[in-house]
Design a protein around this motif. Structure first.
Motif, PDB file in Angstrom:
ATOM      1  N   GLU A   1       0.816  -1.220   0.000  1.00 23.97           N
ATOM      2  CA  GLU A   1       0.000   0.000   0.000  1.00 23.97           C
ATOM      3  C   GLU A   1       0.848   1.267   0.000  1.00 23.97           C
ATOM      4  O   GLU A   1       0.697   2.146   0.846  1.00 23.97           O
ATOM      5  CB  GLU A   1      -0.982  -0.007   1.176  1.00 23.97           C
ATOM      6  CG  GLU A   1      -2.021  -1.124   1.082  1.00 23.97           C
ATOM      7  CD  GLU A   1      -3.126  -0.980   2.102  1.00 23.97           C
ATOM      8  OE1 GLU A   1      -3.088   0.008   2.868  1.00 23.97           O
ATOM      9  OE2 GLU A   1      -4.025  -1.835   2.128  1.00 23.97           O
ATOM     10  N   VAL A   2       1.756   1.338  -0.960  1.00 21.39           N
ATOM     11  CA  VAL A   2       2.578   2.529  -1.178  1.00 21.39           C
ATOM     12  C   VAL A   2       2.200   3.105  -2.536  1.00 21.39           C
ATOM     13  O   VAL A   2       2.122   2.359  -3.525  1.00 21.39           O
ATOM     14  CB  VAL A   2       4.079   2.187  -1.134  1.00 21.39           C
ATOM     15  CG1 VAL A   2       4.917   3.415  -1.445  1.00 21.39           C
ATOM     16  CG2 VAL A   2       4.455   1.610   0.225  1.00 21.39           C
ATOM     17  N   PRO A   3       1.921   4.397  -2.656  1.00 21.20           N
ATOM     18  CA  PRO A   3       1.581   4.979  -3.955  1.00 21.20           C
ATOM     19  C   PRO A   3       2.677   4.730  -4.987  1.00 21.20           C
ATOM     20  O   PRO A   3       3.862   4.897  -4.708  1.00 21.20           O
ATOM     21  CB  PRO A   3       1.437   6.475  -3.646  1.00 21.20           C
ATOM     22  CG  PRO A   3       1.081   6.521  -2.195  1.00 21.20           C
ATOM     23  CD  PRO A   3       1.827   5.384  -1.559  1.00 21.20           C
ATOM     24  N   GLY A   4       2.268   4.302  -6.156  1.00 22.04           N
ATOM     25  CA  GLY A   4       3.222   4.031  -7.223  1.00 22.04           C
ATOM     26  C   GLY A   4       3.650   2.590  -7.348  1.00 22.04           C
ATOM     27  O   GLY A   4       4.451   2.263  -8.227  1.00 22.04           O
ATOM     28  N   SER A   5       3.115   1.704  -6.505  1.00 29.00           N
ATOM     29  CA  SER A   5       3.489   0.289  -6.527  1.00 29.00           C
ATOM     30  C   SER A   5       2.309  -0.551  -6.996  1.00 29.00           C
ATOM     31  O   SER A   5       1.203  -0.431  -6.462  1.00 29.00           O
ATOM     32  CB  SER A   5       3.942  -0.170  -5.138  1.00 29.00           C
ATOM     33  OG  SER A   5       4.188  -1.563  -5.115  1.00 29.00           O
ATOM     34  N   VAL A   6       2.564  -1.417  -7.997  1.00 28.48           N
ATOM     35  CA  VAL A   6       1.529  -2.273  -8.566  1.00 28.48           C
ATOM     36  C   VAL A   6       2.110  -3.664  -8.792  1.00 28.48           C
ATOM     37  O   VAL A   6       3.258  -3.793  -9.237  1.00 28.48           O
ATOM     38  CB  VAL A   6       0.993  -1.700  -9.899  1.00 28.48           C
ATOM     39  CG1 VAL A   6      -0.006  -2.659 -10.527  1.00 28.48           C
ATOM     40  CG2 VAL A   6       0.352  -0.341  -9.679  1.00 28.48           C
ATOM     41  N   VAL A   7       1.342  -4.702  -8.505  1.00 27.41           N
ATOM     42  CA  VAL A   7       1.752  -6.087  -8.746  1.00 27.41           C
ATOM     43  C   VAL A   7       1.124  -6.561 -10.052  1.00 27.41           C
ATOM     44  O   VAL A   7      -0.092  -6.449 -10.249  1.00 27.41           O
ATOM     45  CB  VAL A   7       1.333  -7.006  -7.581  1.00 27.41           C
ATOM     46  CG1 VAL A   7       1.631  -8.467  -7.916  1.00 27.41           C
ATOM     47  CG2 VAL A   7       2.053  -6.596  -6.315  1.00 27.41           C
ATOM     48  N   VAL A   8       1.969  -7.086 -10.940  1.00 29.54           N
ATOM     49  CA  VAL A   8       1.524  -7.522 -12.263  1.00 29.54           C
ATOM     50  C   VAL A   8       1.965  -8.962 -12.497  1.00 29.54           C
ATOM     51  O   VAL A   8       3.157  -9.260 -12.375  1.00 29.54           O
ATOM     52  CB  VAL A   8       2.092  -6.617 -13.373  1.00 29.54           C
ATOM     53  CG1 VAL A   8       1.664  -7.115 -14.748  1.00 29.54           C
ATOM     54  CG2 VAL A   8       1.653  -5.182 -13.168  1.00 29.54           C
ATOM     55  N   PRO A   9       1.040  -9.880 -12.819  1.00 28.46           N
ATOM     56  CA  PRO A   9       1.435 -11.241 -13.201  1.00 28.46           C
ATOM     57  C   PRO A   9       1.818 -11.300 -14.679  1.00 28.46           C
ATOM     58  O   PRO A   9       0.974 -11.152 -15.557  1.00 28.46           O
ATOM     59  CB  PRO A   9       0.177 -12.071 -12.916  1.00 28.46           C
ATOM     60  CG  PRO A   9      -0.947 -11.111 -12.954  1.00 28.46           C
ATOM     61  CD  PRO A   9      -0.413  -9.740 -12.668  1.00 28.46           C
TER      62      PRO A   9
END
Length: 433
Positions: free
Chosen positions: A282-290
């Motif tokens: 939950e940090v702005p700018g962080s996304v998990v992508v498979p």
């Protein structure tokens, strides 16, 4: 048979007895390459071959059932298509210090074979072997750079496999060029390939790469070999990825994941854990992508940072992602969502040294930029994938079921995919409002 050399233009086929900087026929610069030519002792030529070969139906041709040689490393076997094919020639290229020699030395020590050390002395190779805790008498070291002597040694020993470290150091006395020249590399590779096919001995060639990342040497080198493997990774990260550019005996979309340690190259059974082990939630700018590497989904983190610029032209800098694609995504966000990114610098990073090529990462990069710009984080259990069109629409990608299944297996339960979101505007209003 009499052997002599002549210089042949690689563009038009013009032949010259000496090297010329410019081809007199087509005008191409630096295209004449020294080539070994075998001249028959008799000038008489036969117009017909002895015996007659008739065309055969496909159903009449017998299949060759060759049992592959397993290397003991499942990641490498996957990239090769199930193991090493006897008689195949494999070119392994990568940046200096990436782990090419270490990986092949481990394999050669496990299976037993001939290791031709043209760049290092046997004593230097033994230092690496001791560091890797290799203790075996089935590994033979042969310090030689003459391709003809190496071919003779292979014919005498008939080892299970041969490692050439490296192809750029070999030379043949039939050519006058120095080792590493275009003519020498092509001729040495041709002679080694001929021996491999005749004896059924697999040969691995270690190749250098240029500063642009291309395989050094003539393009014909890639056409001569059966398989071209590329070992990639960042110098300051332990992760290494192995993928295939060409494979006559298997797929070219499989990827092997390794981690370099003091004991050598170690295969990673769960690469998602490697790329997500230091992720902050939950940090702005962080996304998990498979991502889908071959047939296997891998979860990675995509990071983005958007900051006001002090320059006349804002910067678009990406590490592990295509910079041109980043510029397009920034323009789509600017136009479709109305965010003033024309006055903001955008930085995108793929932690762990992985390089992302597939379009399924588009939505992840776009949401990471929007999240950083708005200062709002995505839910910690969310995962994102999808291709973004110029109109802001979210397009479907291949392997969606595999991606979702792998993400849920690792505890990510909130999908943001083309199945439940259709446009970039809707997902931004729904998730990052």
């Amino acid at each position: 048979m009499k052997t002599y050399s002549k210089f042949i233009c690689q563009q038009c086929g013009y032949e010259s007895a000496s090297w010329l900087g410019k081809c007199p026929n087509c005008g191409t610069w630096n295209s004449l390459v020294e080539t070994a030519v075998m001249e028959p002792a008799s000038s008489k030529r036969t117009t017909l071959r002895e015996g007659k070969i008739n065309p055969q139906k496909l159903s009449e041709i017998k299949s060759l059932s060759q049992k592959r040689i397993l290397t003991g490393l499942e990641e490498l076997d996957r990239v090769l298509g199930g193991g090493i094919v006897p008689g195949s020639v494999v070119l392994l290229a990568g940046n200096p210090g990436i782990g090419k020699s270490t990986l092949l030395l481990q394999i050669c020590a496990k299976l037993g074979g001939l290791y031709v050390c043209g760049e290092e002395s046997p004593e230097q190779v033994k230092i690496r072997a001791e560091r890797l805790k290799i203790k075996t008498d089935s590994l033979l070291l042969f310090p030689e750079i003459d391709a003809d002597i190496i071919c003779t040694q292979i014919q005498e020993l008939k080892p299970l496999m041969v490692i050439i470290d490296s192809i750029q150091t070999l030379e043949t006395s039939d050519l006058t060029g120095a080792s590493g020249s275009v003519g020498q590399i092509r001729e040495c590779a041709t002679r080694l390939t001929r021996v491999a096919k005749q004896l059924g001995v697999p040969i691995f060639l270690i190749g250098h790469v240029t500063k642009e990342g291309a395989i050094a040497g003539p393009m014909v080198l890639e056409h001569l070999v059966d398989t071209v493997l590329i070992l990639e990774g960042e110098k300051f990260y332990p992760g290494r990825t192995l993928h295939s550019l060409k494979n006559r005996f298997g797929p070219t979309d499989e990827v092997g994941i390794f981690q370099i340690e003091d004991g050598g190259m170690v295969e990673i059974k769960n690469p998602s854990a490697l790329f997500l082990q230091e992720r902050e939630k939950e940090v702005p700018g962080s996304v998990v992508v498979p991502l889908l590497e071959g047939t296997r989904p891998i979860l990675v983190e995509i990071q983005a940072l958007a900051v006001p610029t002090n320059l006349a032209f804002p910067r678009r800098i990406a590490s592990g992602f295509d910079q041109g694609r980043l510029t397009i995504l920034a323009a789509i966000i600017n136009r479709r969502l109305g965010l003033p990114l024309q006055s903001w610098d955008i930085f995108v990073n793929i932690p762990g040294g992985l390089v992302v090529h597939e379009p399924a990462a588009d939505l992840g990069v776009a949401l990471a930029i929007i999240s950083s710009f708005k200062g709002k984080a995505l839910p910690s259990k969310s995962f994102v994938f999808g291709e973004v069109g110029l109109l802001g629409e979210i397009r479907k990608v291949i392997g969606e079921e595999k991606r979702v299944k792998e993400a849920r297996r690792l505890g990510f339960t909130i999908p943001i995919t083309p199945t439940n979101v259709k446009t970039l505007v809707s997902v931004s209003q729904k998730i990052l409002r």
